[in-house]
Design a protein around this motif. Structure first.
Motif, PDB file in Angstrom:
ATOM      1  N   LEU A   8       0.833  -1.208   0.000  1.00 44.83           N
ATOM      2  CA  LEU A   8       0.000   0.000   0.000  1.00 44.83           C
ATOM      3  C   LEU A   8       0.868   1.258   0.000  1.00 44.83           C
ATOM      4  CD1 LEU A   8      -2.946  -0.796   2.439  1.00 44.83           C
ATOM      5  CD2 LEU A   8      -3.065  -0.400  -0.018  1.00 44.83           C
ATOM      6  N   GLU A   9       1.950   1.235   0.782  1.00 45.82           N
ATOM      7  CA  GLU A   9       2.855   2.383   0.819  1.00 45.82           C
ATOM      8  C   GLU A   9       3.459   2.634  -0.563  1.00 45.82           C
ATOM      9  OE1 GLU A   9       5.612   1.329   3.826  1.00 45.82           O
ATOM     10  OE2 GLU A   9       4.318   1.932   5.500  1.00 45.82           O
ATOM     11  N   ASP A  10       3.914   1.561  -1.210  1.00 43.62           N
ATOM     12  CA  ASP A  10       4.501   1.704  -2.547  1.00 43.62           C
ATOM     13  C   ASP A  10       3.460   2.212  -3.541  1.00 43.62           C
ATOM     14  OD1 ASP A  10       6.880   0.770  -1.551  1.00 43.62           O
ATOM     15  OD2 ASP A  10       6.622  -1.281  -2.285  1.00 43.62           O
ATOM     16  N   ARG A  11       2.236   1.684  -3.431  1.00 42.81           N
ATOM     17  CA  ARG A  11       1.179   2.103  -4.344  1.00 42.81           C
ATOM     18  C   ARG A  11       0.823   3.575  -4.111  1.00 42.81           C
ATOM     19  NH1 ARG A  11      -2.220  -1.682  -3.165  1.00 42.81           N
ATOM     20  NH2 ARG A  11      -1.200  -3.120  -4.602  1.00 42.81           N
ATOM     21  N   ASN A  12       0.819   3.991  -2.836  1.00 45.17           N
ATOM     22  CA  ASN A  12       0.530   5.388  -2.524  1.00 45.17           C
ATOM     23  C   ASN A  12       1.579   6.321  -3.116  1.00 45.17           C
ATOM     24  OD1 ASN A  12      -1.774   4.708  -1.115  1.00 45.17           O
ATOM     25  ND2 ASN A  12      -0.811   4.793   0.903  1.00 45.17           N
ATOM     26  N   LYS A  13       2.845   5.905  -3.048  1.00 42.98           N
ATOM     27  CA  LYS A  13       3.915   6.722  -3.620  1.00 42.98           C
ATOM     28  C   LYS A  13       3.741   6.839  -5.130  1.00 42.98           C
ATOM     29  CE  LYS A  13       7.400   5.596  -0.099  1.00 42.98           C
ATOM     30  NZ  LYS A  13       8.674   4.897   0.159  1.00 42.98           N
ATOM     31  N   ARG A  14       3.394   5.734  -5.767  1.00 44.87           N
ATOM     32  CA  ARG A  14       3.180   5.764  -7.216  1.00 44.87           C
ATOM     33  C   ARG A  14       1.998   6.660  -7.568  1.00 44.87           C
ATOM     34  NH1 ARG A  14       4.210   0.165  -7.027  1.00 44.87           N
ATOM     35  NH2 ARG A  14       1.989  -0.267  -7.223  1.00 44.87           N
ATOM     36  N   GLU A  15       0.959   6.620  -6.713  1.00 46.72           N
ATOM     37  CA  GLU A  15      -0.214   7.453  -6.979  1.00 46.72           C
ATOM     38  C   GLU A  15       0.143   8.934  -6.881  1.00 46.72           C
ATOM     39  OE1 GLU A  15      -4.822   8.172  -5.473  1.00 46.72           O
ATOM     40  OE2 GLU A  15      -3.494   6.853  -4.340  1.00 46.72           O
ATOM     41  N   LEU A  16       0.934   9.309  -5.882  1.00 43.65           N
ATOM     42  CA  LEU A  16       1.343  10.705  -5.748  1.00 43.65           C
ATOM     43  C   LEU A  16       2.164  11.149  -6.957  1.00 43.65           C
ATOM     44  CD1 LEU A  16       2.333  10.801  -1.965  1.00 43.65           C
ATOM     45  CD2 LEU A  16       0.477  12.070  -3.026  1.00 43.65           C
ATOM     46  N   THR A  17       3.082  10.278  -7.379  1.00 44.81           N
ATOM     47  CA  THR A  17       3.901  10.597  -8.551  1.00 44.81           C
ATOM     48  C   THR A  17       3.039  10.721  -9.797  1.00 44.81           C
ATOM     49  OG1 THR A  17       5.814   9.440  -7.617  1.00 44.81           O
ATOM     50  CG2 THR A  17       5.830   9.830  -9.990  1.00 44.81           C
ATOM     51  N   ALA A  18       2.093   9.801  -9.945  1.00 42.67           N
ATOM     52  CA  ALA A  18       1.214   9.823 -11.119  1.00 42.67           C
ATOM     53  C   ALA A  18       0.329  11.062 -11.124  1.00 42.67           C
ATOM     54  CB  ALA A  18       0.359   8.560 -11.148  1.00 42.67           C
ATOM     55  N   ARG A  19      -0.172  11.465  -9.944  1.00 42.39           N
ATOM     56  CA  ARG A  19      -1.018  12.660  -9.870  1.00 42.39           C
ATOM     57  C   ARG A  19      -0.220  13.917 -10.226  1.00 42.39           C
ATOM     58  NH1 ARG A  19      -5.735  12.407  -6.600  1.00 42.39           N
ATOM     59  NH2 ARG A  19      -6.663  10.331  -6.873  1.00 42.39           N
ATOM     60  N   GLU A  20       1.017  13.992  -9.721  1.00 44.86           N
ATOM     61  CA  GLU A  20       1.853  15.146 -10.049  1.00 44.86           C
ATOM     62  C   GLU A  20       2.148  15.175 -11.550  1.00 44.86           C
ATOM     63  OE1 GLU A  20       6.255  17.105  -9.084  1.00 44.86           O
ATOM     64  OE2 GLU A  20       5.580  15.317  -8.000  1.00 44.86           O
ATOM     65  N   ARG A  21       2.490  14.021 -12.099  1.00 48.95           N
ATOM     66  CA  ARG A  21       2.777  13.943 -13.530  1.00 48.95           C
ATOM     67  C   ARG A  21       1.539  14.316 -14.345  1.00 48.95           C
ATOM     68  NH1 ARG A  21       4.843   8.251 -15.372  1.00 48.95           N
ATOM     69  NH2 ARG A  21       6.495   8.848 -13.920  1.00 48.95           N
ATOM     70  N   SER A  22       0.370  13.870 -13.897  1.00 49.40           N
ATOM     71  CA  SER A  22      -0.870  14.195 -14.591  1.00 49.40           C
ATOM     72  C   SER A  22      -1.128  15.698 -14.573  1.00 49.40           C
ATOM     73  CB  SER A  22      -2.043  13.446 -13.947  1.00 49.40           C
ATOM     74  OG  SER A  22      -3.262  13.815 -14.525  1.00 49.40           O
ATOM     75  N   GLY A  23      -0.862  16.347 -13.431  1.00 47.57           N
ATOM     76  CA  GLY A  23      -1.042  17.786 -13.334  1.00 47.57           C
ATOM     77  C   GLY A  23      -0.120  18.551 -14.263  1.00 47.57           C
ATOM     78  N   ILE A  24       1.114  18.082 -14.367  1.00 50.94           N
ATOM     79  CA  ILE A  24       2.074  18.733 -15.260  1.00 50.94           C
ATOM     80  C   ILE A  24       1.659  18.525 -16.709  1.00 50.94           C
ATOM     81  CG2 ILE A  24       4.472  18.720 -16.050  1.00 50.94           C
ATOM     82  CD1 ILE A  24       5.206  17.877 -13.151  1.00 50.94           C
ATOM     83  N   MET A  25       1.248  17.316 -17.050  1.00 53.15           N
ATOM     84  CA  MET A  25       0.809  17.040 -18.418  1.00 53.15           C
ATOM     85  C   MET A  25      -0.394  17.917 -18.781  1.00 53.15           C
ATOM     86  SD  MET A  25       2.693  14.910 -20.058  1.00 53.15           S
ATOM     87  CE  MET A  25       3.583  13.361 -20.140  1.00 53.15           C
ATOM     88  N   GLU A  26      -1.275  18.145 -17.825  1.00 54.23           N
ATOM     89  CA  GLU A  26      -2.434  18.994 -18.083  1.00 54.23           C
ATOM     90  C   GLU A  26      -1.997  20.437 -18.333  1.00 54.23           C
ATOM     91  OE1 GLU A  26      -6.450  18.325 -16.200  1.00 54.23           O
ATOM     92  OE2 GLU A  26      -5.802  20.101 -15.076  1.00 54.23           O
ATOM     93  N   ALA A  27      -1.004  20.895 -17.568  1.00 53.90           N
ATOM     94  CA  ALA A  27      -0.482  22.243 -17.787  1.00 53.90           C
ATOM     95  C   ALA A  27       0.156  22.356 -19.169  1.00 53.90           C
ATOM     96  CB  ALA A  27       0.538  22.598 -16.698  1.00 53.90           C
ATOM     97  N   LEU A  28       0.854  21.309 -19.591  1.00 52.84           N
ATOM     98  CA  LEU A  28       1.453  21.303 -20.926  1.00 52.84           C
ATOM     99  C   LEU A  28       0.363  21.304 -22.004  1.00 52.84           C
ATOM    100  CD1 LEU A  28       4.401  18.770 -20.481  1.00 52.84           C
ATOM    101  CD2 LEU A  28       4.420  21.254 -20.218  1.00 52.84           C
TER     102      LEU A  28
END
Length: 374
Positions: free
Chosen positions: A274-294
């Motif tokens: 769960l901890e590893d999955r949570n870290k991946r989710e945070l990374t994915a959300r940040e990446r998604s936000g940046i992609m949306e800005a692009l």
């Protein structure tokens, strides 16, 4: 029976898909593996989460129980979302983790769902490792693969899934769907759809003050390029990333609260997963936000390209027409195309996990050079 409050009942723009999945859930005939295929922005991911919610809910998607609420927030521990972690596709370690997790019992619900995004990026060895599991998964497991076309996915994978085609939604049709759901004016809905790629994502965008502020920050940075020095560009990127990361603090706190609450009855191995999955989710959300800005930059530059050819042209970013017109005054078609290519380069860098700060800085410098020195 699927309730009106469920994600499945709220699916818009894909009436045939909605009807097909609703009948499958209500009749207890859901397949063990689905392949959703269609163009980006056609609503495949939203449909995957909607189906996952219906499968996890004991009432087929009531929309109000704990399982439904967690699925709606995309925080349910029994829905596992995978996206390629390498620039060239899925890592074998991701497949290994998935196969190990399939053998474990669900954590909160009686069912588990695995959503595999961009399935066409599964390498041959990765896909082959999944074949038997996808063909004969445990009765409590459902796979939902997402791809653009069956032609880009291994035939052996396609043959083991129930294929569900998603039609491409015209911009104006999607915008009208968003307008009906939000009450926002049509022009702004067109902008939201152009940025996010689909009606459901656009609705979420228009409901998020943080995501709209990120767009404003990005457009302001582009507008100021002509009079910005190096320090100004570095500062604007820092501010932009701060806005994008702000909502993640709340998500991180929610993840920690869930781990603290569940730690008493979960094994050490399950907690680590769960901890590893949570870290991946945070990374994915940040990446998604940046992609949306692009995507906001790409949309604006396309408007600039239209205005260079016709200063009275209808554009998507009507609320930013003044910015687009200022950029169009001194830009050339060649320069704008190069600027759009700079956005594409930034997207590739983000996909390869290159530092967001550096990626956005390089992109802004490249866009400034393309627009001001065509």
């Amino acid at each position: 029976m699927v309730a009106d409050a469920s994600l499945l009942a709220k699916l818009s723009g894909q009436k045939r898909v909605k009807s097909f999945l609703t009948r499958a859930v209500e009749g207890g005939r859901a397949a063990h593996a689905y392949l959703f295929v269609g163009a980006p922005g056609s609503g495949k991911l939203e449909a995957a989460w909607a189906l996952a919610q219906a499968l996890l809910c004991e009432d087929g998607g009531c929309g109000a129980c704990d399982n439904c609420m967690r699925a709606a927030r995309r925080t349910h521990p029994d829905v596992h979302y995978y996206t390629p972690e390498s620039a060239t596709g899925y890592l074998i370690s991701q497949t290994r983790e998935l196969l190990e997790d399939v053998a474990l019992a669900p954590i909160r619900a009686k069912h588990k769902v695995y959503i595999i995004d961009r399935a066409e990026q599964m390498r041959a060895n990765t896909a082959n490792a999944l074949l038997k599991t996808i063909e004969e998964p445990p009765k409590t497991v459902t796979f939902i693969l997402l791809g653009t076309s069956t032609d880009t996915i291994l035939p052996t994978i396609v043959s083991r899934c129930q294929c569900v085609p998603f039609r491409t939604l015209p911009l104006d049709e999607s915008a009208q769907t968003v307008a009906r759901a939000t009450g926002v004016d049509l022009a702004r809905c067109r902008m939201a759809v152009a940025v996010t790629g689909g009606p459901n994502a656009a609705i979420g965008f228009l409901k998020s003050a943080e995501r709209q502020e990120a767009r404003r920050q990005m457009l302001r940075a582009i507008d100021m390029l002509k009079r910005s020095d190096e320090a100004d560009i570095l500062l604007s990127v820092r501010d932009l990333l701060g806005v994008i990361k702000a909502p993640l603090a709340e998500l991180k706190d929610a993840q920690k609260a869930m781990l603290d609450r569940d730690s008493d009855y979960l094994s050490r191995g399950a907690l680590k997963q769960l901890e590893d999955r949570n870290k991946r989710e945070l990374t994915a959300r940040e990446r998604s936000g940046i992609m949306e800005a692009l995507a906001c930059v790409r949309s604006l530059l396309r408007d600039v390209l239209l205005l260079v050819q016709d200063d009275a042209a209808s554009i998507v970013n009507e609320d930013a027409r003044d910015i687009a017109c200022r950029l169009a005054e001194h830009a050339t078609c060649t320069g704008i195309v190069r600027a759009i290519e700079a956005v594409g380069d930034a997207e590739h860098r983000i996909a390869r996990n290159i530092t967001p700060q550096l990626t956005c800085e390089v992109m802004l410098f490249d866009i400034r050079k393309a627009l001001l020195c065509p």
